[in-house]
Design a protein around this motif. Structure first.
Motif, PDB file in Angstrom:
ATOM      1  N   THR A 126     -16.545 -67.023-137.242  1.00  0.00           N
ATOM      2  CA  THR A 126     -15.087 -67.407-137.558  1.00  0.00           C
ATOM      3  C   THR A 126     -14.380 -67.936-136.323  1.00  0.00           C
ATOM      4  OG1 THR A 126     -14.919 -65.880-139.290  1.00  0.00           O
ATOM      5  CG2 THR A 126     -12.875 -66.749-138.427  1.00  0.00           C
ATOM      6  N   MET A 127     -13.610 -69.255-136.699  1.00  0.00           N
ATOM      7  CA  MET A 127     -12.841 -69.390-135.360  1.00  0.00           C
ATOM      8  C   MET A 127     -11.875 -68.635-134.818  1.00  0.00           C
ATOM      9  SD  MET A 127     -10.307 -72.842-135.569  1.00  0.00           S
ATOM     10  CE  MET A 127      -9.471 -72.086-137.042  1.00  0.00           C
ATOM     11  N   THR A 128     -11.962 -68.370-133.542  1.00  0.00           N
ATOM     12  CA  THR A 128     -11.303 -67.167-132.780  1.00  0.00           C
ATOM     13  C   THR A 128     -10.119 -67.748-131.845  1.00  0.00           C
ATOM     14  OG1 THR A 128     -13.052 -65.756-133.005  1.00  0.00           O
ATOM     15  CG2 THR A 128     -11.411 -65.302-131.404  1.00  0.00           C
ATOM     16  N   ALA A 129      -8.921 -67.036-131.849  1.00  0.00           N
ATOM     17  CA  ALA A 129      -7.913 -67.461-131.175  1.00  0.00           C
ATOM     18  C   ALA A 129      -7.697 -66.371-129.840  1.00  0.00           C
ATOM     19  CB  ALA A 129      -6.735 -67.908-131.607  1.00  0.00           C
ATOM     20  N   THR A 130      -7.558 -66.354-128.890  1.00  0.00           N
ATOM     21  CA  THR A 130      -7.536 -65.355-127.816  1.00  0.00           C
ATOM     22  C   THR A 130      -6.168 -65.087-127.281  1.00  0.00           C
ATOM     23  OG1 THR A 130      -9.927 -65.097-127.560  1.00  0.00           O
ATOM     24  CG2 THR A 130      -8.517 -64.084-126.097  1.00  0.00           C
ATOM     25  N   LEU A 131      -5.639 -63.856-127.407  1.00  0.00           N
ATOM     26  CA  LEU A 131      -4.467 -63.953-126.658  1.00  0.00           C
ATOM     27  C   LEU A 131      -4.700 -63.304-125.185  1.00  0.00           C
ATOM     28  CD1 LEU A 131      -2.323 -62.182-129.574  1.00  0.00           C
ATOM     29  CD2 LEU A 131      -2.100 -64.530-128.550  1.00  0.00           C
ATOM     30  N   SER A 132      -4.137 -63.885-124.212  1.00  0.00           N
ATOM     31  CA  SER A 132      -4.547 -63.491-122.950  1.00  0.00           C
ATOM     32  C   SER A 132      -3.438 -62.691-122.246  1.00  0.00           C
ATOM     33  CB  SER A 132      -4.645 -64.705-121.932  1.00  0.00           C
ATOM     34  OG  SER A 132      -5.825 -65.642-122.509  1.00  0.00           O
TER      35      SER A 132
END
Length: 224
Positions: A145-151
């Motif tokens: 699944t496409m993943t977006a990471t909060l840094s």
């Protein structure tokens, strides 16, 4: 003018889109959430440390999409066909690493939601490959699944985060307090949340407003 003191009031986090500050640390995740009708394969994973804004973004998405929200630990008893009839978000997926029935439920929810042409949003504290899922078919679908990471927050985001955390507790520190705190604390969401909670408690106990001097004295006590 009388000094404003903190009161023992309930914490009410602000979860609207206007309450979410965008910086380099979260810009990609925000853009993807706002573009939810065009997600690749109809699904998205948001990862990030505790307090990084995953739940806030889930609520922003739910307000835009009309989607339902549930915690992964509630999947075992959930009405999967009903949930799959619309957009749905499942939070804290790593929490079901040892729960076979919940993983089975998420697998069916995943397949049925996408088959119905609806969107699926998932969150976890780490990349899906570290969620510890044991159901092979579910594991492969999560990792694909496409993943977006909060840094971790930069200085600007940390400043806004502290202001929001104080506001959630209905506290108004003096203007010079937050710039001082940004230079003193670890660059992490957990550190910011813990500090605001501790300052709230100390302010209430001592019946003192939260000022730069009060915060400085508090931090010295913590390190002495």
């Amino acid at each position: 003018m009388a000094e404003q003191l903190s009161l023992d009031l309930p914490v009410r986090p602000a979860l609207g889109r206007d309450d979410f500050f965008v910086s380099d640390a979260n810009a990609m995740a925000v853009a993807l959430v706002e573009n939810w009708p065009n997600w690749s394969s109809g699904k998205l994973v948001i990862t990030g440390p505790a307090g990084s804004g995953k739940t806030h973004l889930v609520h922003v998405w739910a307000n835009q999409s009309g989607g339902a929200i549930l915690d992964a630990t509630d999947l075992e008893s959930a009405d999967i066909p009903s949930l799959a009839s619309g957009p749905v978000a499942v939070e804290n997926v790593q929490a079901i690493a040892e729960n076979g029935p919940a993983q089975d439920a998420l697998f069916h929810l995943h397949n049925l939601t996408l088959a119905e042409g609806n969107t699926l949003l998932l969150t976890g504290t780490q990349d899906p490959k570290h969620w510890g899922l044991t159901l092979p078919d579910l594991k492969s679908r999560m990792q694909g699944t496409m993943t977006a990471t909060l840094s971790d927050p930069d200085d600007m985001l940390l400043s806004v985060l502290l202001a929001k955390l104080f506001n959630d507790r209905q506290l108004v520190p003096t203007p010079d307090t937050i710039p001082f705190l940004v230079k003193q604390i670890d660059r992490s969401y957990a550190a910011a949340r813990a500090l605001v909670e501790d300052l709230d408690r100390a302010s209430l106990s001592e019946k003192k407003p939260i000022t730069r001097a009060f915060a400085s004295r508090f931090l010295r006590k913590q390190t002495s």
